[in-house]
Motif scaffolding. Structure first.
Motif, short mmCIF file in Angstrom:
data_model
loop_
_atom_site.label_atom_id
_atom_site.label_comp_id
_atom_site.label_asym_id
_atom_site.label_seq_id
_atom_site.Cartn_x
_atom_site.Cartn_y
_atom_site.Cartn_z
N UNK A 144 0.86 -1.14 -0.03
CA UNK A 144 0.20 -0.24 0.11
C UNK A 144 0.71 1.18 0.05
N UNK A 145 1.71 1.23 0.82
CA UNK A 145 2.60 2.27 0.91
C UNK A 145 3.48 2.65 -0.44
N UNK A 146 3.87 1.55 -0.85
CA UNK A 146 4.74 1.71 -2.31
C UNK A 146 3.79 2.15 -3.21
N UNK A 147 2.45 1.73 -3.25
CA UNK A 147 1.56 2.46 -4.34
C UNK A 147 1.42 4.01 -4.15
N UNK A 148 1.37 4.41 -2.89
CA UNK A 148 1.27 5.79 -2.36
C UNK A 148 2.31 6.48 -2.95
N UNK A 149 3.67 6.02 -2.91
CA UNK A 149 4.99 6.38 -3.27
C UNK A 149 4.88 6.69 -4.47
N UNK A 150 4.26 5.61 -5.41
CA UNK A 150 4.07 5.88 -6.91
C UNK A 150 3.17 6.97 -7.24
N UNK A 151 2.31 7.26 -6.41
CA UNK A 151 1.29 8.21 -6.83
C UNK A 151 1.87 9.63 -6.08
N UNK A 152 2.97 9.70 -5.60
CA UNK A 152 3.53 11.09 -5.17
C UNK A 152 3.89 11.20 -3.76
N UNK A 153 3.56 10.27 -2.75
CA UNK A 153 3.61 10.53 -1.46
C UNK A 153 5.04 10.73 -1.27
N UNK A 154 5.41 11.57 -0.25
CA UNK A 154 6.79 12.19 -0.22
C UNK A 154 7.31 12.16 1.26
N UNK A 155 6.29 11.58 2.31
CA UNK A 155 6.64 11.37 3.80
C UNK A 155 5.66 10.77 4.37
N UNK A 156 6.16 10.37 5.82
CA UNK A 156 5.23 9.65 6.46
C UNK A 156 5.32 10.35 8.07
N UNK A 157 4.32 10.72 8.60
CA UNK A 157 4.42 11.07 10.22
C UNK A 157 4.58 9.77 10.97
N UNK A 158 5.90 9.69 11.63
CA UNK A 158 6.02 8.51 12.45
C UNK A 158 5.92 8.84 13.87
N UNK A 159 6.54 10.03 14.41
CA UNK A 159 6.35 10.44 15.86
C UNK A 159 5.15 10.94 15.82
N UNK A 160 3.95 10.28 16.22
CA UNK A 160 2.87 10.82 16.64
C UNK A 160 2.20 10.05 17.57
#
Ligand code: AMP
Ligand code: FE
Ligand code: FE
Ligand code: ZN
Length: 298
Positions: A207-223
């Motif tokens: 799923x994350x890979x698919x988002x990256x292909x669609x242009x995702x540039x970051x993930x909020x980890x410390x939350x």
């Protein structure tokens, strides 16, 4: 060199936070933050006041937004930093989401009103100006009439649909659409709190890979909503794709227990984020701008 303290996800009363953008920027200053991102749900209406307040307070401001997206039964929240507020496709999408949220809030209010007597006028009274309406405002109205002690309790009790019953849905773009709108407006899309229990499960690697292909540039980890045990795996996935790894409070004023600055984003990541976005400028005190220039451009 002192670390640069940045909190990249906050809400004002332009959506479901309880403070004006000015109060938020002053609170950021009091919390010794150097940079704050204002990311109200589905609107940029708080930016103007936030910009003026940032200049006054000497705090850096990253203008942003938070989109709720849906695909099937999964919801993903996407932060969009530095988007061009004049982008017409984006503006039309905000209008569509916000109108649909109002219709849905009216349905929920009518339903909750059957047992409590809650009226739409009482909900409206909790919404500042033309802020993006959501369940938080219905919760606030229940608190105001004494049916719940605080917003979080209202969410857990009166606003929780009985098992087997689904809440009415508002229009939400798919993640694909939101990613394309954010990138199309020069913005930097970051997947918000991917480990949040309310989201319907952690994103899979595919799923994350698919988002990256669609242009995702970051993930909020410390939350605070990302379970501690899931963060290492999420960070590893994010690193594999060269994504920005951010941290934030998701501050909502008194609307949530989250404290401003409770999680931070490191300076190198902030510097990269600023280089990736070109839809609108950030407000940065000169001294901070110089310090950020020292970080590698890779
Ligand atoms: P809605 O989008 O209208 O379904 O409302 C859900 C949103 O309310 C989520 O994005 C939450 O982050 C937000 N929210 C704000 N304050 C609270 C709270 N105290 N408890 C639970 N959710 C909250
Ligand atoms: Fe919120
Ligand atoms: Fe969110
Ligand atoms: Zn948020």
């Amino acid at each position: 060199m002192d670390p640069i303290r940045s909190d990249l996800h906050t809400h004002s009363a332009h959506s479901d936070g309880t403070e004006s953008p000015g109060e938020l920027l002053r609170a950021a200053r009091a919390a010794a933050l150097d940079v704050v991102a204002l990311t109200d749900h589905d609107t940029v209406s708080g930016w103007e006041e936030a910009r003026a307040a940032a200049l006054d307070a000497g705090v850096g401001l990253i203008p942003g937004v938070e989109f709720s997206t849906r695909s099937g039964h999964h919801t993903h929240h996407l932060l969009g930093y530095l988007i061009d507020p004049g982008d017409s496709a984006l503006a039309a999408e905000f209008d569509r989401i916000r109108e649909s949220r109002i219709a849905r809030a009216q349905l929920i209010t009518a339903h909750v009103g059957e047992t409590t007597g809650l009226s739409w006028d009482e909900v409206r009274a909790q919404v500042h100006g033309d802020a993006t309406v959501g369940r938080p405002h219905i919760a606030d109205a229940l608190v105001a009439r004494g049916d719940a002690p605080d917003r979080s309790t209202a969410f857990r009790t009166l606003l929780r649909p009985p098992s087997g019953m689904r809440l009415p849905e508002y229009y939400a773009p798919t993640p694909e659409r939101a990613l394309s709108l954010i990138r199309g407006a020069g913005g930097v899309p970051v997947l918000a709190h991917p480990g949040s229990p309310a989201r319907g499960g952690l994103p899979t690697a595919a799923e994350l890979e698919a988002f990256v292909r669609l242009g995702l540039l970051g993930v909020e980890i410390r939350h605070r909503e990302n379970p501690a045990g899931a963060r290492a795996r999420l960070a590893e996935l994010a690193r594999r794709h060269g994504l920005l790894i951010t941290g934030s409070s998701d501050y909502h004023g008194t609307g949530k227990p989250n404290r401003l600055g409770e999680n931070l984003t490191d300076a190198a990541t902030l510097a990269r984020l600023l280089r990736l976005g070109n839809g609108t400028p950030a407000i940065l005190p000169e001294e901070l701008r110089e310090r950020l220039q020292a970080y590698p451009t890779a």
